[in-house]
Design a protein around this motif. Structure first.
Motif, short mmCIF file in Angstrom:
data_model
loop_
_atom_site.label_atom_id
_atom_site.label_comp_id
_atom_site.label_asym_id
_atom_site.label_seq_id
_atom_site.Cartn_x
_atom_site.Cartn_y
_atom_site.Cartn_z
N PHE A 55 -108.89 -0.43 -3.11
CA PHE A 55 -109.98 0.46 -3.72
C PHE A 55 -110.40 0.11 -5.02
O PHE A 55 -110.11 -1.11 -5.22
CB PHE A 55 -109.59 1.98 -3.45
CG PHE A 55 -109.36 2.46 -2.00
CD1 PHE A 55 -110.55 2.84 -1.19
CD2 PHE A 55 -108.34 2.48 -1.51
CE1 PHE A 55 -110.44 2.91 0.02
CE2 PHE A 55 -108.03 2.62 -0.10
CZ PHE A 55 -109.06 3.15 0.65
N ASP A 56 -110.47 0.77 -5.83
CA ASP A 56 -110.67 0.54 -7.08
C ASP A 56 -110.23 1.83 -8.13
O ASP A 56 -109.41 2.62 -7.55
CB ASP A 56 -112.23 0.46 -7.61
CG ASP A 56 -113.08 1.52 -6.88
OD1 ASP A 56 -112.28 2.65 -6.54
OD2 ASP A 56 -114.23 1.73 -7.31
N LEU A 57 -110.05 1.73 -9.29
CA LEU A 57 -109.30 2.62 -10.28
C LEU A 57 -109.93 3.97 -10.23
O LEU A 57 -109.25 5.16 -10.29
CB LEU A 57 -109.48 2.07 -11.70
CG LEU A 57 -108.43 0.63 -12.15
CD1 LEU A 57 -108.77 0.46 -13.71
CD2 LEU A 57 -107.05 1.69 -11.93
N ASN A 58 -111.30 4.09 -10.16
CA ASN A 58 -112.01 5.32 -10.05
C ASN A 58 -111.32 6.01 -8.91
O ASN A 58 -111.04 7.28 -9.06
CB ASN A 58 -113.33 5.38 -10.35
CG ASN A 58 -113.70 5.13 -11.68
OD1 ASN A 58 -113.12 5.19 -12.75
ND2 ASN A 58 -114.95 4.55 -11.81
N LYS A 62 -109.27 9.65 -8.57
CA LYS A 62 -109.84 10.86 -7.91
C LYS A 62 -108.76 11.33 -6.91
O LYS A 62 -108.42 12.40 -6.58
CB LYS A 62 -111.06 10.64 -7.21
CG LYS A 62 -112.02 11.55 -7.72
CD LYS A 62 -113.29 11.51 -7.29
CE LYS A 62 -113.80 10.02 -7.28
NZ LYS A 62 -115.25 9.84 -6.70
N LEU A 63 -107.92 10.14 -6.04
CA LEU A 63 -107.12 10.38 -5.05
C LEU A 63 -105.92 11.25 -5.67
O LEU A 63 -105.14 11.97 -4.94
CB LEU A 63 -106.87 9.10 -4.31
CG LEU A 63 -106.19 9.21 -2.98
CD1 LEU A 63 -107.19 9.56 -1.91
CD2 LEU A 63 -106.10 7.79 -2.36
N LEU A 64 -105.17 10.44 -6.61
CA LEU A 64 -103.97 10.75 -7.25
C LEU A 64 -104.32 11.24 -8.73
O LEU A 64 -104.13 10.41 -9.57
CB LEU A 64 -103.06 9.74 -7.32
CG LEU A 64 -102.49 9.09 -6.06
CD1 LEU A 64 -102.00 7.89 -6.10
CD2 LEU A 64 -101.64 10.02 -4.93
N PRO A 65 -104.73 12.71 -8.97
CA PRO A 65 -105.12 13.00 -10.40
C PRO A 65 -103.99 13.18 -11.24
O PRO A 65 -103.55 14.38 -11.63
CB PRO A 65 -106.08 14.26 -10.19
CG PRO A 65 -105.41 14.63 -8.88
CD PRO A 65 -104.91 13.82 -8.01
N ILE A 66 -102.92 11.97 -11.64
CA ILE A 66 -101.74 12.25 -12.34
C ILE A 66 -102.12 11.46 -13.65
O ILE A 66 -102.56 10.14 -13.59
CB ILE A 66 -100.78 11.49 -11.64
CG1 ILE A 66 -100.58 12.18 -10.26
CG2 ILE A 66 -99.54 11.60 -12.34
CD1 ILE A 66 -99.63 11.09 -9.38
N ASN A 67 -101.73 12.08 -14.87
CA ASN A 67 -101.84 11.37 -16.06
C ASN A 67 -100.25 10.79 -16.13
O ASN A 67 -99.39 11.54 -16.31
CB ASN A 67 -102.23 12.28 -16.98
CG ASN A 67 -102.30 11.54 -18.52
OD1 ASN A 67 -102.13 10.06 -18.49
ND2 ASN A 67 -102.64 12.15 -19.47
N TYR A 68 -100.12 9.43 -16.09
CA TYR A 68 -98.85 8.93 -15.99
C TYR A 68 -97.82 8.91 -17.35
O TYR A 68 -96.90 8.80 -17.31
CB TYR A 68 -98.92 7.49 -15.60
CG TYR A 68 -99.41 7.41 -14.01
CD1 TYR A 68 -98.61 7.52 -13.01
CD2 TYR A 68 -100.65 7.01 -13.82
CE1 TYR A 68 -99.06 7.56 -11.76
CE2 TYR A 68 -101.22 6.92 -12.49
CZ TYR A 68 -100.36 7.24 -11.67
OH TYR A 68 -100.64 7.01 -10.06
#
Lengths: 140, 93
Positions: A55-58, A62-68
């Motif tokens: 897919f792409d980054l956006n 949206k799929l995994l809303p995690i701040n790493y």
């Protein structure tokens, strides 16, 4: 130019779960056999990278809303807390404890605090790898 | 049985040399990508034959790991050939 990549995206959605559960298996197998938190973290990061490539980054954000960055912080707190816990009970630094418990579904199980330390390593590896890839991978 | 497995390992190693030649020489990038993917498969075959030879099952996880990495690498190279970049911010452009 719009490319029709339906097959790649469907396969990536399917294979992501296979790779992720293989990473969980490697994480728990690391107690007695080859494996562990570091390899499990790298395999999990490669599963997320497969989603990012398909897919792409956006979409993946949206799929995994995690701040790493927070994942790295939680992993470091867990690892250092497990290592420093033994100092508060009068043992040397990095002393681990284990005992045998009777869990309802698993039967006789050996639980070890090194697994918590390994979970910290896992979270740190996933966070650092995904931060590096998201930072140097974007094109602008 | 041991001689059979050793000769199979030698044949696969020779084919890996030929694939390495194709990776270095290969006229187009598609040839190099296919040669790299086949190198991964040959490596998986050697690990499987060696784990039969030494009668252990600790190497079977390495086989799955190599397959995953080879798969992701091939997809990344294919997207690079097709679109020009691997990781994009927005795919709808």
């Amino acid at each position: 130019m719009k490319i029709n990549n339906v097959i790649l995206q469907f396969t990536a959605k399917f294979v992501f779960f296979i790779i992720f559960f293989f990473a969980v298996h490697i994480f728990f197998a690391g107690h007695y056999t080859p494996g562990g938190g570091f390899v499990g973290g790298l395999v999990t990061a490669s599963a997320i990278v497969l989603l990012i490539i398909a897919f792409d980054l956006n979409t993946v954000q949206k799929l995994l809303p995690i701040n790493y960055i927070y994942v790295v912080a939680v992993g470091l707190i867990l690892a250092l807390g497990t290592a420093a816990f033994s100092m508060f009970v009068g043992e040397p630094f990095f002393t681990h404890f284990f005992d045998y418990f009777y869990l309802p579904l698993f039967g006789k199980t050996s639980l070890h605090t090194a697994a918590l330390f390994d979970l910290g390593v896992y979270l740190v590896v996933v966070g650092v790898t995904m931060t590096i890839i998201q930072t140097i991978g974007e094109d602008e | 049985m041991t001689y059979f497995i050793w000769s199979a390992i030698v044949i696969i190693a020779l084919s890996m040399v030929a694939l390495l030649f194709r990776v270095v020489k290969g006229p187009t990038p598609s040839d190099r990508v296919i040669a790299l993917d086949t190198l991964g498969i040959a490596l998986i075959c050697i690990v499987g034959l060696y784990s039969i030879l030494v009668n252990t099952k600790f190497f079977l996880e390495i086989i799955l790991l190599l397959a995953i990495l080879s798969f992701i690498g091939t997809i990344a190279f294919s997207k690079f050939i097709e679109k020009g970049d691997i990781i994009t911010r927005d795919d709808s452009r």
